[in-house]
Scaffold this motif. Structure first.
Motif, PDB file in Angstrom:
ATOM      1  N   MET A 663      68.493   3.116 -70.555  1.00 50.18           N
ATOM      2  CA  MET A 663      68.895   4.276 -71.367  1.00 50.18           C
ATOM      3  C   MET A 663      69.601   3.807 -72.635  1.00 50.18           C
ATOM      4  O   MET A 663      69.375   4.349 -73.717  1.00 50.18           O
ATOM      5  CB  MET A 663      69.841   5.167 -70.577  1.00 50.18           C
ATOM      6  N   ALA A 664      70.435   2.767 -72.468  1.00 50.47           N
ATOM      7  CA  ALA A 664      71.126   2.229 -73.642  1.00 50.47           C
ATOM      8  C   ALA A 664      70.107   1.705 -74.640  1.00 50.47           C
ATOM      9  O   ALA A 664      70.205   1.956 -75.841  1.00 50.47           O
ATOM     10  CB  ALA A 664      72.077   1.115 -73.223  1.00 50.47           C
ATOM     11  N   GLY A 665      69.117   1.003 -74.128  1.00 48.80           N
ATOM     12  CA  GLY A 665      68.067   0.475 -74.993  1.00 48.80           C
ATOM     13  C   GLY A 665      67.349   1.592 -75.723  1.00 48.80           C
ATOM     14  O   GLY A 665      67.035   1.487 -76.911  1.00 48.80           O
ATOM     15  N   LYS A 666      67.095   2.698 -75.008  1.00 45.91           N
ATOM     16  CA  LYS A 666      66.405   3.830 -75.626  1.00 45.91           C
ATOM     17  C   LYS A 666      67.303   4.540 -76.634  1.00 45.91           C
ATOM     18  O   LYS A 666      66.831   5.032 -77.655  1.00 45.91           O
ATOM     19  CB  LYS A 666      65.974   4.818 -74.549  1.00 45.91           C
ATOM     20  N   SER A 667      68.591   4.599 -76.306  1.00 46.58           N
ATOM     21  CA  SER A 667      69.479   5.370 -77.177  1.00 46.58           C
ATOM     22  C   SER A 667      69.705   4.704 -78.529  1.00 46.58           C
ATOM     23  O   SER A 667      70.017   5.366 -79.503  1.00 46.58           O
ATOM     24  CB  SER A 667      70.812   5.638 -76.483  1.00 46.58           C
ATOM     25  N   VAL A 668      69.538   3.374 -78.588  1.00 44.39           N
ATOM     26  CA  VAL A 668      69.697   2.748 -79.908  1.00 44.39           C
ATOM     27  C   VAL A 668      68.356   2.629 -80.640  1.00 44.39           C
ATOM     28  O   VAL A 668      68.302   2.140 -81.762  1.00 44.39           O
ATOM     29  CB  VAL A 668      70.380   1.356 -79.846  1.00 44.39           C
ATOM     30  N   GLU A 669      67.305   3.114 -80.009  1.00 44.40           N
ATOM     31  CA  GLU A 669      65.980   3.040 -80.638  1.00 44.40           C
ATOM     32  C   GLU A 669      65.940   3.688 -82.019  1.00 44.40           C
ATOM     33  O   GLU A 669      65.336   3.136 -82.943  1.00 44.40           O
ATOM     34  CB  GLU A 669      64.921   3.654 -79.720  1.00 44.40           C
ATOM     35  N   PRO A 670      66.564   4.854 -82.217  1.00 45.78           N
ATOM     36  CA  PRO A 670      66.541   5.466 -83.551  1.00 45.78           C
ATOM     37  C   PRO A 670      67.070   4.530 -84.632  1.00 45.78           C
ATOM     38  O   PRO A 670      66.639   4.577 -85.773  1.00 45.78           O
ATOM     39  CB  PRO A 670      67.464   6.672 -83.403  1.00 45.78           C
ATOM     40  N   LEU A 671      68.014   3.664 -84.243  1.00 43.80           N
ATOM     41  CA  LEU A 671      68.595   2.744 -85.207  1.00 43.80           C
ATOM     42  C   LEU A 671      67.709   1.511 -85.386  1.00 43.80           C
ATOM     43  O   LEU A 671      67.486   1.030 -86.494  1.00 43.80           O
ATOM     44  CB  LEU A 671      69.979   2.318 -84.706  1.00 43.80           C
ATOM     45  N   THR A 672      67.191   1.006 -84.266  1.00 44.89           N
ATOM     46  CA  THR A 672      66.453  -0.257 -84.332  1.00 44.89           C
ATOM     47  C   THR A 672      64.999  -0.048 -84.731  1.00 44.89           C
ATOM     48  O   THR A 672      64.297  -1.010 -84.965  1.00 44.89           O
ATOM     49  CB  THR A 672      66.493  -0.983 -82.974  1.00 44.89           C
ATOM     50  N   ASN A 682      64.904  -3.827 -77.086  1.00 44.79           N
ATOM     51  CA  ASN A 682      66.352  -3.587 -77.016  1.00 44.79           C
ATOM     52  C   ASN A 682      66.918  -3.995 -75.666  1.00 44.79           C
ATOM     53  O   ASN A 682      67.979  -4.609 -75.593  1.00 44.79           O
ATOM     54  CB  ASN A 682      66.651  -2.102 -77.271  1.00 44.79           C
ATOM     55  N   VAL A 683      66.206  -3.634 -74.598  1.00 41.82           N
ATOM     56  CA  VAL A 683      66.683  -4.000 -73.261  1.00 41.82           C
ATOM     57  C   VAL A 683      66.704  -5.513 -73.108  1.00 41.82           C
ATOM     58  O   VAL A 683      67.659  -6.077 -72.562  1.00 41.82           O
ATOM     59  CB  VAL A 683      65.799  -3.346 -72.168  1.00 41.82           C
ATOM     60  N   ALA A 684      65.664  -6.158 -73.628  1.00 35.35           N
ATOM     61  CA  ALA A 684      65.631  -7.620 -73.526  1.00 35.35           C
ATOM     62  C   ALA A 684      66.828  -8.229 -74.241  1.00 35.35           C
ATOM     63  O   ALA A 684      67.474  -9.144 -73.725  1.00 35.35           O
ATOM     64  CB  ALA A 684      64.332  -8.160 -74.117  1.00 35.35           C
ATOM     65  N   PHE A 685      67.159  -7.706 -75.431  1.00 37.29           N
ATOM     66  CA  PHE A 685      68.306  -8.235 -76.163  1.00 37.29           C
ATOM     67  C   PHE A 685      69.602  -7.959 -75.412  1.00 37.29           C
ATOM     68  O   PHE A 685      70.482  -8.805 -75.331  1.00 37.29           O
ATOM     69  CB  PHE A 685      68.385  -7.625 -77.558  1.00 37.29           C
ATOM     70  N   LEU A 686      69.715  -6.757 -74.873  1.00 37.58           N
ATOM     71  CA  LEU A 686      70.936  -6.417 -74.137  1.00 37.58           C
ATOM     72  C   LEU A 686      71.112  -7.323 -72.932  1.00 37.58           C
ATOM     73  O   LEU A 686      72.212  -7.798 -72.660  1.00 37.58           O
ATOM     74  CB  LEU A 686      70.908  -4.943 -73.705  1.00 37.58           C
ATOM     75  N   SER A 687      70.024  -7.554 -72.207  1.00 40.38           N
ATOM     76  CA  SER A 687      70.179  -8.382 -71.012  1.00 40.38           C
ATOM     77  C   SER A 687      70.349  -9.844 -71.398  1.00 40.38           C
ATOM     78  O   SER A 687      70.919 -10.625 -70.651  1.00 40.38           O
ATOM     79  CB  SER A 687      69.009  -8.205 -70.057  1.00 40.38           C
ATOM     80  N   SER A 688      69.871 -10.222 -72.582  1.00 39.27           N
ATOM     81  CA  SER A 688      70.015 -11.619 -73.001  1.00 39.27           C
ATOM     82  C   SER A 688      71.469 -11.952 -73.299  1.00 39.27           C
ATOM     83  O   SER A 688      71.840 -13.110 -73.381  1.00 39.27           O
ATOM     84  CB  SER A 688      69.183 -11.906 -74.241  1.00 39.27           C
ATOM     85  N   PHE A 689      72.271 -10.930 -73.451  1.00 39.85           N
ATOM     86  CA  PHE A 689      73.675 -11.149 -73.720  1.00 39.85           C
ATOM     87  C   PHE A 689      74.339 -11.865 -72.553  1.00 39.85           C
ATOM     88  O   PHE A 689      75.231 -12.688 -72.738  1.00 39.85           O
ATOM     89  CB  PHE A 689      74.331  -9.796 -73.992  1.00 39.85           C
ATOM     90  N   ALA A 690      73.899 -11.546 -71.323  1.00 40.56           N
ATOM     91  CA  ALA A 690      74.475 -12.201 -70.145  1.00 40.56           C
ATOM     92  C   ALA A 690      74.175 -13.688 -70.190  1.00 40.56           C
ATOM     93  O   ALA A 690      75.045 -14.519 -70.015  1.00 40.56           O
ATOM     94  CB  ALA A 690      73.930 -11.594 -68.872  1.00 40.56           C
ATOM     95  N   ALA A 691      72.938 -14.036 -70.417  1.00 43.66           N
ATOM     96  CA  ALA A 691      72.534 -15.413 -70.611  1.00 43.66           C
ATOM     97  C   ALA A 691      71.188 -15.331 -71.289  1.00 43.66           C
ATOM     98  O   ALA A 691      70.363 -14.497 -70.919  1.00 43.66           O
ATOM     99  CB  ALA A 691      72.434 -16.149 -69.278  1.00 43.66           C
ATOM    100  N   ARG A 692      70.992 -16.176 -72.305  1.00 35.24           N
ATOM    101  CA  ARG A 692      69.801 -16.091 -73.117  1.00 35.24           C
ATOM    102  C   ARG A 692      68.509 -16.163 -72.319  1.00 35.24           C
ATOM    103  O   ARG A 692      67.524 -15.528 -72.653  1.00 35.24           O
ATOM    104  CB  ARG A 692      69.784 -17.233 -74.131  1.00 35.24           C
TER     105      ARG A 692
END
Lengths: 825, 92
Positions: A663-672, A682-692
């Protein structure tokens, strides 16, 4: 019997840590001094029934208050009032070292002087009469060599003897001639202070304008600063002398007297080995090639060599993972218990970071060697002019190289290596720019995208990707130092180029182990905590009931197919219930996992043996050899396992899409969307934050084709995502500028000692990344750029901006005053 | 002894006996006459042994011509030219 508290003091490069390691052994404890990022090492040892606690103060040239290290050292003396100060003096550079000795003696706490590196002094033909020095200074003077392990006993004995004789200690006093009346005036003023420190020392420090002492005294004497200024001005008007310079000159003159009375240099003026070596190492034409060669070697040994080592350490981590899976509740067909999912997630998160330990160990050992040898300040000397233009420091070289100035490094050791940079602004700028370098874990991500969209121009794109980072880092640093960091403290560039020393094996190993331990202890614990949060964000709210029924139906279908095939085999009776099939599937999966974790033949045989005894019938299905009937089951089983994995993967993807993170990934879609990113990216980037690493895994699984299982992730992505190469370029640019992983964030927090900077280090790159990839994507869409074309434009713009900033003279206006602007109008 | 405030470049032009430290060539041997700075930089210079009357040998320039390496009180130190320009010296 009684406990003795000792402060270990000395100038940088005096070999203080070798003395510390020699006396305290490996019983060391590292922490930070309260509120700052300066290491506080404490060692404990016993001597003649006395328990001795030794604290290693930061190395300082002086005891004024201008540098962080000096403030920390002084605060320690004030707050902890040690019984004895041990002053380590470099015997081969005795004059400048004695300058600090005089300042320590004045504090009023008994001092033991340790003449370290006596062997070096001897080799250089320096004769030292230590008995004479002892007599002149009124304290014990011990000859030692920390590197050779000489003098440990004597130092401990001197500490105990000095502590015992404390009552007989007569205050050490330099007679400052014409300054004396002014010292007396301040001393009288603070005569009824409650501070237990030596009053004369405090008075002298007050006349030096020492902020630490002044702020302590101000609590009791609010007008102490005015009184100090009064005396300083009076002294200036009487003698035309500045107190600070007067005191420093006096101390150097005192050191000079000792130097002339107790030291004979037989080879004075002769070229030393260091001088000879520097003629090559710092040679105008050879210095840069040598530096690049050394950096390349460090990179090869640690990042490349260490990566190879992980081939051997990975099976260990895999074994831990298998063990955890063994003790977790087993899945039942497509019903995987959440606790098992959770255990797997946690162990994967931990292993992803633990995997780097061999690399880090080699890296930290090499850094320790370079520090011990004395190459670090020389590196700064060679490159300072280049880095200074961008607000960095010569000492920023190593952190940037470790961060991945070549093909891939790691920001964690890079940020940790910024510790030694003396200039606070340059240090902060380095900490904040190291994450722009290419980290190792980004490489598979680039490979995936290049393999999907740039098959024909892969090497050109890789060249762009690997060389653009240093330019982006320089630009980022220039921007940061002239805006957000503009007001940070800078330090004058006065850097000692110490004589070369051979590193000690013990010192290198200790240092590397301690730094790796910091990584394990600090980074891993927090990463695991964040992993828990991310797990929850990926699990909830989960898939809804209707789709679950849908997946159950698919499973039923697969089971029916399985049953039809197995019926033809004589073993049908052993696998005709759901329970039996579930057991068989689990048996098959766990066997495969164990087999993959071993590389040796003997290991494989022993696993076979173990599984045979566990269930001989099942083993026959997995390895049917010449049993035709079992082969039928084997074929059906493999098909069923594939179907089940596909269902599990689809369920997982759906779960991700519906999850909070999705949902977070979808919610920033308008921006990205301006950068061309959809929610999957977006989800891939968000989850990559934990470890690349997880970015590749997430993208891979999100784009996997449901029909053709043999398709590689690259092909799947190229076909199923609907992206053009321009999309890929926008994604790559974002990844180049993207915020560091959590592990890096934690070291940024450790090194800056501030959560604000940590969050800044996250959001600034995100902002930059979204802005620039959007710009490239919008322009690219408008003018119909191809992927390589867009990347080339990006690359050359970045290089041009960096060069322009570098050549643009950084002249600063350093005057103020004149007519005020409002009057001028 | 130490003067605070602006230092004028006019006072030490080329060919005169008094020079700025950054103008000294490799191998040059000089003596400190004055240091035109204050505050943190002054304290640091004093701590590192830049005392009036001390002798300095210019060992070399960095490959990129700045900073410079000096020998003072028998140890080696590097200093940026911008800071060396604040130190007035005479050749010995």
């Amino acid at each position: 019997m009684s406990d003795i508290k000792v402060a270990l003091s000395g100038q940088p490069n005096c070999g203080k840590s070798t003395i510390f390691n020699m006396v305290s052994g490996i019983d060391q404890h590292i922490a930070n001094y309260p509120g700052v990022t300066v290491d506080k090492k404490t060692g404990h040892f016993k001597y003649a029934d006395h328990k001795i606690e030794m604290v290693d103060l930061p190395g300082t040239y002086s005891f004024s208050s201008y540098s962080l290290e000096e403030r920390v050292a002084k605060e320690f003396i004030i707050d902890e009032s040690p019984d004895v100060i041990v002053d380590v003096v470099d015997a081969s550079n005795i004059k400048r070292n004695l300058y600090l000795t005089f300042q320590l003696l004045e504090i009023g706490i008994p001092v033991v002087v340790v003449l370290n590196m006596m062997d070096v002094a001897e080799r250089r033909g320096i004769d030292i009469d230590s008995a004479k020095i002892s007599e002149m200074l009124g304290c014990k003077v011990i000859e030692a060599s920390g590197a050779k392990g000489i003098g440990g006993e004597e130092i401990m004995k001197a500490i105990v003897d000095t502590a015992k004789a404390k009552k007989n200690y007569e205050d050490f006093k330099i007679h400052y001639e014409e300054l004396e009346p002014h010292i007396k005036a301040i001393e009288d003023k603070i005569s009824d202070t409650s501070l237990s420190l030596n009053k004369r020392w405090m008075a002298i420090k007050v006349l030096e304008g020492d902020v630490t002492i002044l702020s302590h005294l101000e609590k009791e004497f609010p007008d102490i600063k005015d009184a100090a200024d009064h005396e300083i001005n009076k002294f200036h008007s009487l003698y035309d002398k500045d107190t600070v310079a007067f005191l420093a000159t006096f101390r150097y003159d005192s050191a000079d007297i000792i130097y002339h009375k107790a030291i004979v240099e037989k080879n004075a003026g002769k070229e030393t080995l260091t001088d000879k070596a520097d003629k090559i190492v710092l040679n105008r034409w050879l210095a840069l090639p040598i530096l690049f060669a050394i950096m390349f070697l460090v990179y090869q040994l640690s990042i490349v060599g260490g990566y190879k080592l992980t081939d051997y350490t990975w099976p260990l981590l895999a074994a831990v993972k298998n063990f955890v899976l063994d003790i977790s509740p087993a899945p039942y067909l497509t019903d995987v218990p959440m606790i098992t999912d959770f255990a797997l997630w946690m162990i994967n998160s931990a292993n992803a970071l633990m995997n780097y330990i061999p690399i880090f160990f080699i890296l930290f050992a090499l850094i320790a060697i370079m520090e011990d040898i004395g190459y670090m300040p020389r590196m700064a000397f060679i490159l300072d002019r280049l880095f200074r233009k961008f607000g960095l420091h010569g000492q920023s070289t190593l952190p940037l190289v470790l961060g991945g100035a070549f093909v891939g490094g790691c920001a964690v050791p890079g940020v940790m290596a910024t510790k030694g940079i003396a200039d606070d602004r340059a240090r902060m700028a380095t900490i904040l720019t190291v994450p722009y370098m290419n980290c190792l874990a980004k490489v598979p991500f680039y490979t995936l995208l290049l393999g999907a969209f740039f098959v024909s121009s892969m090497s050109l794109m890789m060249l762009y990707i690997s060389t653009v980072t240093i330019f982006t880092a320089l630009i980022a640093s220039k921007i940061l130092t002239s805006t957000f960091l503009n007001t940070r403290e800078t330090a004058p560039f006065l850097m000692e180029l110490p004589p070369y020393h051979a590193p000690t094996f013990k010192g290198v190993i200790l240092s590397a182990t301690q730094r790796v331990w910091v990584y394990i202890y600090k980074v891993l614990t927090i990463v695991l905590a964040v992993a828990v949060v991310l797990f929850a964000m990926l699990q909830f709210p989960g898939i809804n009931k209707d789709t679950k029924i849908q997946y159950d139906k698919e499973l039923e279908k697969a089971l029916v197919v399985f049953d039809k095939k197995v019926k033809k085999s004589k073993y049908h009776g052993q696998v005709d219930t759901k329970d039996e099939i579930a057991d068989l599937l689990n048996y098959y999966d766990s066997y495969r996992a164990k087999r993959m974790a071993t590389t040796s033949k003997g290991g494989a045989a022993s696993i076979d043996e173990k599984y045979k005894t566990k269930n001989a019938d099942f083993f026959n299905f997995i390895k049917p050899r010449k049993d035709k009937e079992a082969k039928k089951v084997n074929r059906a089983l493999r098909k069923l396992a594939k179907s089940r994995n596909r269902i599990l993967r689809n369920m997982k993807n759906e779960k991700v899409e519906n999850s909070l993170l999705g949902m977070a990934g979808k919610s920033v879609e308008p921006l990205t969307k301006y950068a061309g990113f959809d929610w999957k990216i977006n989800v891939a980037f968000l989850s990559s934050f934990a470890a690349r690493e997880s970015a590749v895994a997430t993208l891979g699984s999100l784009y996997e084709n449901n029909q053709a299982d043999s398709q590689r992730a690259e092909e799947a992505m190229a076909q199923n995502s609907g992206y053009t190469p321009l999309h890929a370029v926008a994604i790559i640019i974002f990844m180049l500028l993207t915020p560091p992983c959590i592990a890096t964030m934690i070291v940024v927090k450790m090194q800056t000692n501030s959560y604000r900077w940590m969050f800044f280090a996250i959001f600034f790159p995100v902002f930059l990344g979204v802005a620039i990839s959007s710009l490239v994507f919008i322009l690219g869409s408008k003018y119909d750029w191809g992927g390589v074309e867009a990347m080339s434009y990006f690359y050359f713009s970045v290089v041009a901006i960096a060069l322009a900033l570098g050549f643009y003279p950084s002249k600063k206006k350093n005057w103020t005053g004149g007519l005020r602007a409002d009057i001028n109008k | 002894m130490v003067h605070h405030g602006e230092h004028g470049k006019k006072r030490h032009g080329k060919g005169q006996k008094h020079k700025r430290l950054d103008m000294i060539e490799e191998g040059g041997k000089v003596k400190i006459l004055n240091i035109y700075t204050s505050g943190k930089l002054m304290q640091k210079l004093l701590d590192m042994g830049f005392i009036i009357g001390s002798e300095i040998i210019v060992v070399r320039e960095a490959p990129l011509r700045d900073p410079m390496e000096l020998k003072i009180h028998n140890y080696n130190i590097s200093l940026r030219k911008s800071e060396a320009a604040l130190i007035e010296v005479e050749e010995v």
